[in-house]
Design a protein around this motif. Structure first.
Motif: not given
Length: 253
Positions: A60-69, A89-95, A123-134
């Motif tokens: 995760v270190a040094g990443m601006d954004t995480i796309l969790h697939l 801990d890494a201050d990610v700006r978008h999850l 509940e992470s406290g990070l800026p986030w986006t979630t998509l539910r897909a079929a």
């Protein structure tokens, strides 16, 4: 603007489409996997295990954004909590997270784990986006292939499906990852609803097979949820363009 993006599950069915799209858009892309290592076609691969919580902080270190697939049959909630701790801990700006339609309505362990993962993101406290897909057309092809190997094919009564093509999902995930945090966005579903019997019948036809079909009852609370359509989103969803019939034609069943 160029972003540094970590993709978990980047070697999976969806990830294999998303990663080159993010790279070709000019971003720095890192893929987390249990067998990572090295650089290939401009993408960095790192080794980590989300469920065991090994190597996650370094990934995760040094990443601006995480796309969790990344996901599996169980443990998605715990794996996501481990990822969230490292991201904070890494201050990610978008999850950005992909979940499943019905995560909050279908009483099965897989759906409950997905809901737990959603809650970890929310509940992470990070800026986030979630998509539910079929469910993906591609997964349905695999399931139908196994079911129709049996001499008699069981058909759960009252079960309907709304399959979406993985390419439509990939397009949407890239759009969300490169955009601003948006919270829980409208579900993404396929353009048509099918009964299980219709889906199995079309699969058999496309593959030139004939099998007797046996109606069966999906038992318990999960069965009631499916018969009530809790795995569907019939209003307010984003609708993909590629159909189940197209998947049968393009992928050969």
């Amino acid at each position: 603007m160029t972003k540094s993006i970590l993709v978990t599950g980047g070697t999976g069915t969806l990830g294999r489409l998303v990663v080159p799209m993010l790279r070709d858009a000019g971003n720095n892309v890192r893929v987390l996997s249990r067998t990572g290592g090295g650089t290939h076609e401009g993408v960095e691969y790192v080794t980590a295990d989300l469920l065991k919580n090994e190597g996650v902080e370094a990934a995760v270190a040094g990443m601006d954004t995480i796309l969790h697939l990344a996901g599996g049959p169980k443990g998605d909630d715990e794996a996501t909590r481990n990822l969230v701790r490292a991201a904070k801990d890494a201050d990610v700006r978008h999850l950005v997270y992909i979940s499943v339609v019905g995560a909050d309505r279908v009483p099965l362990g897989y759906f409950k784990a997905k809901l737990g993962a959603e809650q970890a993101v929310t509940e992470s406290g990070l800026p986030w986006t979630t998509l539910r897909a079929a469910q993906f057309n591609q997964l349905m092809l695999t399931v139908m292939g196994k079911m129709t190997k049996m001499p008699v094919v069981p058909v759960p009564g009252g079960v309907r499906l709304q399959p979406v093509d993985v390419r439509d999902v990939a397009d949407r995930m890239v759009e969300l990852t490169l955009g601003e945090p948006a919270g829980l966005v409208p579900d993404l579903v396929g353009p048509k609803v099918y009964t299980m019997g219709e889906a199995i019948g079309s699969y058999l036809t496309a593959n030139g097979k004939r099998r007797p079909k046996l109606p069966v009852r999906f038992p318990g609370k999960a069965g009631r949820a499916y018969r009530a359509g809790e795995n569907l989103t019939l209003e307010g969803a984003t609708v993909g363009t590629r159909t189940w019939e197209a998947a049968l034609t393009e992928l050969g069943g």
